[in-house]
Design a protein around this motif. Structure first.
Motif, PDB file in Angstrom:
ATOM      1  N   GLU A 246      26.969  43.739   4.788  1.00 29.77           N
ATOM      2  CA  GLU A 246      26.706  43.341   6.171  1.00 29.77           C
ATOM      3  C   GLU A 246      27.480  42.072   6.536  1.00 29.77           C
ATOM      4  OE1 GLU A 246      22.590  45.489   7.396  1.00 29.77           O
ATOM      5  OE2 GLU A 246      22.346  43.452   6.613  1.00 29.77           O
ATOM      6  N   TRP A 247      28.803  42.169   6.319  1.00 28.11           N
ATOM      7  CA  TRP A 247      29.669  41.104   6.782  1.00 28.11           C
ATOM      8  C   TRP A 247      31.000  41.672   7.262  1.00 28.11           C
ATOM      9  CZ3 TRP A 247      29.039  39.006   1.269  1.00 28.11           C
ATOM     10  CH2 TRP A 247      29.979  39.533   0.379  1.00 28.11           C
ATOM     11  N   ILE A 248      31.635  40.921   8.147  1.00 29.84           N
ATOM     12  CA  ILE A 248      32.998  41.227   8.585  1.00 29.84           C
ATOM     13  C   ILE A 248      33.970  40.639   7.578  1.00 29.84           C
ATOM     14  CG2 ILE A 248      34.754  40.551  10.283  1.00 29.84           C
ATOM     15  CD1 ILE A 248      33.226  42.753  11.427  1.00 29.84           C
ATOM     16  N   GLU A 249      35.014  41.399   7.257  1.00 38.21           N
ATOM     17  CA  GLU A 249      36.091  40.876   6.425  1.00 38.21           C
ATOM     18  C   GLU A 249      37.366  40.822   7.269  1.00 38.21           C
ATOM     19  OE1 GLU A 249      36.418  43.399   3.024  1.00 38.21           O
ATOM     20  OE2 GLU A 249      34.388  42.913   2.300  1.00 38.21           O
ATOM     21  N   MET A 250      37.976  39.647   7.337  1.00 36.10           N
ATOM     22  CA  MET A 250      39.302  39.518   7.942  1.00 36.10           C
ATOM     23  C   MET A 250      40.325  39.501   6.820  1.00 36.10           C
ATOM     24  SD  MET A 250      39.212  37.324  11.445  1.00 36.10           S
ATOM     25  CE  MET A 250      39.870  35.877  10.687  1.00 36.10           C
ATOM     26  N   ARG A 251      41.367  40.309   7.000  1.00 33.44           N
ATOM     27  CA  ARG A 251      42.382  40.431   5.967  1.00 33.44           C
ATOM     28  C   ARG A 251      43.767  40.406   6.605  1.00 33.44           C
ATOM     29  NH1 ARG A 251      39.943  46.065   3.586  1.00 33.44           N
ATOM     30  NH2 ARG A 251      37.841  45.361   3.047  1.00 33.44           N
ATOM     31  N   LEU A 252      44.745  40.029   5.810  1.00 29.27           N
ATOM     32  CA  LEU A 252      46.155  40.153   6.174  1.00 29.27           C
ATOM     33  C   LEU A 252      46.771  41.187   5.246  1.00 29.27           C
ATOM     34  CD1 LEU A 252      47.029  36.390   6.721  1.00 29.27           C
ATOM     35  CD2 LEU A 252      46.817  38.151   8.481  1.00 29.27           C
ATOM     36  N   ARG A 253      47.354  42.237   5.827  1.00 29.67           N
ATOM     37  CA  ARG A 253      47.860  43.370   5.060  1.00 29.67           C
ATOM     38  C   ARG A 253      49.384  43.405   5.129  1.00 29.67           C
ATOM     39  NH1 ARG A 253      45.252  48.593   7.109  1.00 29.67           N
ATOM     40  NH2 ARG A 253      43.515  47.807   5.841  1.00 29.67           N
TER      41      ARG A 253
END
Length: 329
Positions: A246-253
């Motif tokens: 129950e969390w948002i993950e911000m990623r750079l791909r």
């Protein structure tokens, strides 16, 4: 007569040492990661302020709604004579509380930015003659020694920033806050709440691409400070809802296979096509979970306020249960 003091617990090289340590660790582990605090150079702070005004990004508006509606109630319950703000920044939201606290004598902002502390203090002292400001140039995730000040004290931790910490990190942080509190002191904490996945993802991946630019800004910081050769165009911003945690993950791909050199660390970092850097988690909470985590740290949740749409919550907890337990929706 108002007074301004600053206690420095960080030296001028502390940020550089921390950045080097975090980048070295984050770029050599699997999967790769970077702490979200490195978003916030001058450009990153400007971008975040822009994010808070986007239609998709509700947390700032929701928290402000609660503060405006409940500030006098929070003041009455806490009776605070000292207000301590962790991660104070510009102290903008806290002004609602300062104005509502009739017995307030001392404000203690805690931040890693000396310019932010100084600027906020100047503005507050102009608006509130007689207020004492004792700023702490410090990392609030490390144990803090608060200056002597009159009680009761209200420690505030706003913006849902608690959600950027992993559960084990939250436990350590809340225990450190508990250690600051004397009987009668209280913690006011902002938490973003679990809601529809589409609403959550949109808040971290807006249509205008401002959050994408904000996310990629961490690469620009590393380029400038550590002599790296990241190119932001080589990476896509991704926001994902993790249902299990129950969390948002911000990623750079990485858009393709690329190799990055970080000269200050004498480090070469290869990326495969599609490989990601985790740049932020933003946990979302439920009331029962917040109550449980506070209790495990020795804190009793006494009051719970939400905005009209139930998107965001402010909770007030105490160390010794001296405030009657009430749940307010």
């Amino acid at each position: 007569m108002s007074e301004f003091q600053m206690t420095r617990t960080l030296d001028e090289h502390a940020a550089d040492r921390a950045l080097r340590k975090d980048v070295l660790r984050g770029m050599t582990r699997v999967p790769k990661e970077l702490p979200p605090k490195w978003f916030y150079d001058a450009r990153g702070s400007e971008l975040f302020e822009e994010i808070t005004r986007l239609p998709e990004y509700y947390p700032t508006r929701a928290e402000r709604e609660i503060l405006l509606e409940r500030a006098r109630e929070i003041a009455a319950v806490s009776g605070a004579r000292t207000l301590v703000e962790l991660g104070s920044g510009s102290s903008e939201k806290t002004r609602h509380l300062i104005e509502a606290l009739p017995a307030l004598e001392t404000y203690v902002p805690v931040d890693v930015s000396e310019s932010a502390l100084t600027g906020a203090a100047e503005s507050l002292l102009e608006a509130h003659p007689g207020l004492n400001v004792h700023a702490l140039l410090a990392d609030f995730t490390a144990p803090l020694h608060l200056p002597d000040s009159p009680g009761p004290r209200l420690v505030v931790f706003l913006g849902g920033t608690i959600g950027n910490l992993l559960p084990a990190e939250r436990a350590v942080f809340l225990a450190s806050v508990r250690a600051m509190l004397s009987p009668g002191d209280a913690l006011l904490m902002g938490t973003d709440l679990v809601k529809d996945e589409a609403v959550l993802v949109a808040a971290y991946d807006d249509a205008r691409g401002v959050t994408a630019e904000f996310d990629k800004n961490v690469l620009a910081v590393i380029d400038r400070e550590l002599g790296a050769d990241f190119h932001t165009a080589d990476f896509d911003h991704v926001a994902v809802w993790n249902r299990e945690h129950e969390w948002i993950e911000m990623r750079l791909r990485a858009r393709s296979a690329v190799t990055v050199k970080i000269r200050a660390l004498d480090l070469v970092v290869p990326f495969a096509e599609g490989e990601e850097i985790l740049t932020e988690i933003s946990a979302k909470f439920r009331q029962e979970g917040v109550r449980r985590e506070l209790a495990e740290a020795g804190l009793d949740l006494c009051h719970w306020w939400t905005d009209a749409e139930g998107r965001f919550a402010l909770s007030l907890s105490v160390a010794d249960g001296s405030v009657d337990s009430v749940a307010v929706d």
